[in-house]
Write an enzyme that holds these catalytic residues in place. Structure first.
Site, mmCIF file in Angstrom:
data_model
loop_
_atom_site.group_PDB
_atom_site.id
_atom_site.type_symbol
_atom_site.label_atom_id
_atom_site.label_comp_id
_atom_site.label_asym_id
_atom_site.label_seq_id
_atom_site.Cartn_x
_atom_site.Cartn_y
_atom_site.Cartn_z
ATOM 1 C CG HIS A 327 2.495 -8.101 3.828
ATOM 2 N ND1 HIS A 327 1.136 -8.128 3.960
ATOM 3 C CD2 HIS A 327 2.809 -6.914 3.273
ATOM 4 C CE1 HIS A 327 0.639 -6.987 3.507
ATOM 5 N NE2 HIS A 327 1.633 -6.233 3.076
ATOM 6 N N GLY A 328 4.599 -12.216 4.079
ATOM 7 C CA GLY A 328 5.798 -13.012 4.331
ATOM 8 C C GLY A 328 5.490 -14.276 5.083
#
Lengths: 467, 291
Positions: A327-328
């Site tokens: 996701h990041g």
């Protein structure tokens, strides 16, 4: 290009008008889809088109070579994985890696790896995680003999770059998509209507619910003087839970609706995750295309649950933590993944949802506990730092401070709508009271469009674009 | 079709947010328009709320004038370059007017936040702001809270109105006026940022270059309330006499203003009448030095 912009409405109108003119010519239609998709992506930053082309070419040729040189299949798969993960690492994680190496080696004073990382590598190309995973799934499926590689390069790039799902999913598999794309179908009236319903529902979720909740969440998380009320933070996290759900599920619905208009069927990406009564159930309802990707291409190849209890938990943790990192590039996402891994492991060991859910009250308790776990994990997902996340969680469980959820009239109405909607699904009322008369159905959707137009929130980007 | 009927009917009934769309159009146009001008007025919100090109043109009808001020607008190389690009290249009359405040030459404004925000705005948003603002205005969104106020509450007595002019000027009106209102935020700003000597040196150097290149430079200190001026001089370390002397030495023309002749609505920004007065004074001064 954002789905919730007028420019996209113009783009989509031109795209569908020309696509209709191309009729049953498959190659022409797919070429047009590829050109339009490249334009759609290049609108944001044309320089990063080369990454899609690079990723795509590697996998297209690797898959063809696997068929031609069966003895080199493993080598070709490794090559594809290295190239894809390599480009993902450079463009998504180089800043994160450099920053952590700097901190680890105490390099902040003199030479800094981060300061010497070229600026170009510090820009995360929109949707890189989505199309990289989609491209990789194609090579994996060819390697596992689940499908034959496609010979047509245009067919492959039409599948990879298809604009409805290019930047924020759902991650669709080549083995289901390519046969659909090569089959010429006339889109029936019913399908067009189904697509229209999905698009309208998607815009409602994104523009009315998510965009109206966004200011409330942003204000709470970016305030220089954090609120000290427990109830306020519970309220804020509930608002964020619905914001991220409606933002992402809204995008998925619009993507699925647009695909329907092209005659394609994308799988459902969300199935009311907040009515889950176990974490296992939650992961069969939340971002289904990603969770099944991780299941099929990571968890199961690692051995899944077939290699004993300990290995099952190790595999679960690896999958969840990597899904967080997907996701990041931040420790908060890793913590989010780890927390889900912890809750899932605990559930597997104790089987508590099964034990608890033996009565209606038990099911309600299970739902409440699962929801609380999901909400606590969302704090890490949304927080600016690990420190902020811990401070918020400490406040949430202090059970003190003012009795105010911080929603105001706006938040209460939009969250109220979502709570009623999820409740009606949980109790089966949505099926019972489904509008069956086509005229009333049309009136209903016309009203929803009017609500979108006049009650839209401040337009903002889709949260999942950054992933 | 049914949806269009619903939307059409509701658009006649529901309240509209005129200011939002006008301001969006205004800022995108100011930043991204390729139009060229003879005179560029630079500075911060005191400048874009205080100097009206329309009033100036009464004295200088032959000139095309743009107010290129921004909120927290800095006087730094990035803004100098942007302003220079807005000047007509092959004209004998090229003028840059600098409204020099303490904040505009401190670290507070060095990031040019608002200007860059407008410059870097996604393309689709810019297109919507420039070409679709009437549509967006007609279908202005309302929140339930706004709807409640609109339906059940009497209109508020206090107001703050902004009128956006395409020449970059924002006519501002606030009721009730409070000349001490802006003081606390400036105390906070000056605790962290003061007039920066190196930024002033960069400014003087740029003025010298412009002067050598045939660009007339005019400088002034935008008028503020007495308390604000004292605060800027003491806490912000703004030395008007020195700035005037150095600007003049670099080749600029300095307009010295009697601040007591102007009125602000918050201690920092001129009211409509004073803005007209300042614009007229500035125009007459430029006329006197240029023609």
């Amino acid at each position: 290009m954002l789905f919730n912009s007028l420019i996209f409405v113009l783009f989509a109108s031109v795209f569908f008008a020309i696509a209709k003119l191309l009729g049953k010519r498959v190659n022409a239609r797919l070429l047009w889809l590829t050109i339009a998709s490249f334009f759609f992506y290049g609108w944001w930053d044309w320089r990063f088109l080369f990454l899609i082309v690079f990723s795509g070419l590697i996998d297209y040729f690797a898959a063809l070579a696997m068929e031609r040189f069966p003895s080199k299949r493993k080598f070709l798969l490794t090559l594809s994985v290295i190239a894809n993960i390599g480009s993902l690492s450079v463009f998504k994680y180089s800043g994160f890696i450099a920053k952590n190496i700097d901190a680890l080696l105490g390099l902040n004073g003199g030479f800094s790896l981060l300061a010497n990382t070229p600026d170009f590598f510090l820009i995360t190309p929109v949707g890189i995680s989505f199309y990289t995973f989609q491209s990789m799934s194609y090579t994996f499926d060819v390697y596992r003999n689940k499908m034959k590689p496609t010979k047509g390069i245009i067919h492959f790039f039409a599948y990879l770059s298809m604009f409805p799902q290019l930047v924020a999913g759902p991650i669709v598999r080549a083995q289901t998509m390519l046969p659909q794309m090569l089959k010429v179908t006339q889109v029936s009236k019913d399908e067009r209507w189904a697509g229209f319903q999905l698009v309208v529902r998607g815009y409602f979720k994104k523009m009315v619910i998510a965009d109206n909740l966004a200011p409330l969440v942003v204000a709470a998380f970016s305030s220089p003087e954090p609120n000290s009320s427990s109830l306020f933070w519970w309220g804020t996290i509930i608002a964020f839970a619905f914001q991220i759900y409606c933002d992402f599920a809204g995008y998925s619905d619009i993507a699925r609706g647009l695909a329907r208009w092209m005659g394609y069927d994308f799988p459902d990406n969300f199935k009311h995750p907040y009515i889950s009564t176990s974490m296992q159930e939650f992961w069969t309802r939340w971002h289904i295309s990603l969770s099944t990707w991780f299941r099929d291409y990571l968890y199961i190849p690692l051995g899944g649950s077939k290699k004993g209890t300990f290995r099952t938990h190790v595999n679960l943790w690896i999958t969840m933590v990597l899904s967080g990192l997907w996701h990041g590039a931040a420790w908060t996402y890793v913590a989010w993944g780890a927390l889900h891994a912890f809750f899932s492991s605990f559930e597997r060991i104790t089987h508590w949802p099964k034990i608890v859910s033996k009565s209606h009250l038990g099911r309600f308790v299970a739902w409440l506990l699962v929801t609380m776990q999901v909400l606590v994990a969302w704090v890490f997902f949304r927080a600016e730092s690990i420190e902020q996340a811990f401070a918020i969680i400490k406040t949430m469980f202090a059970f003190s401070g003012s009795i105010n959820l911080g929603w105001g009239l706006n938040g209460s109405i939009f969250i109220g709508i979502m709570i009623l909607r999820e409740l009606s699904v949980a109790l089966g009322l949505d099926r019972k009271f489904k509008i069956k008369n086509p005229v009333w159905e049309m009136v209903f959707y016309a009203l929803i469009i009017a609500v979108i137009v006049f009650f839209r929130g401040e337009g903002s980007e889709f949260i999942y674009f950054q992933f | 079709m049914l949806a269009a009927i619903f939307c059409g009917l509701l658009s006649f009934v529901l309240p509209k947010n005129n200011e939002k769309y006008l301001s969006e159009y205004f800022w995108s146009r100011k930043t991204l328009s390729k139009q060229k001008y003879n005179m560029i007025i630079m500075g911060d919100s005191r400048v874009y709320r205080g100097v009206s090109p329309q009033i100036m043109q009464k004295q200088l009808p032959q000139l095309k004038i743009l107010n290129f001020g921004y909120s927290n607008g800095g006087l730094n190389p990035a803004m100098f370059e942007a302003a220079e690009q807005k000047l007509v290249a092959n004209s004998s009359t090229k003028i840059i007017v600098l409204g020099i405040t303490a904040n505009s030459v401190s670290g507070y404004t060095e990031k040019n936040t608002q200007y860059l925000q407008e410059l870097m705005r996604p393309r689709e948003e810019v297109i919507e702001r420039l070409y679709f603002s009437p549509v967006k205005y007609w279908f202005s969104p309302v929140s339930p809270q706004q709807l409640k106020l609109w339906l059940f509450e009497p209109p508020p007595v206090a107001y703050y109105k902004n009128e956006y002019h395409l020449n970059g000027y924002v006519r501002s009106e606030k009721f009730p006026a409070d000349t001490m209102e802006a003081i606390p935020s400036y105390v906070k700003d000056f605790t962290n940022y003061k007039v920066d000597g190196s930024k002033l040196e960069t400014l003087y150097k740029q003025v010298g270059e412009w002067n050598n290149n045939g660009i007339t430079v005019v400088g002034f200190r935008p008028p503020v309330s007495f308390s604000m001026r004292m605060l800027e001089d003491t806490m912000g370390l703004y030395n008007e006499a020195e700035i005037e002397a150095r600007m003049t030495k670099a080749g600029a023309h300095w307009l010295k203003l009697d601040h007591s002749q102007y009125k602000t609505y918050d201690g920092s920004h001129l009211d409509e009448y004073s803005a007209v007065q300042l614009s007229d004074t500035l125009a007459k001064f430029i006329k006197s030095i240029h023609w």
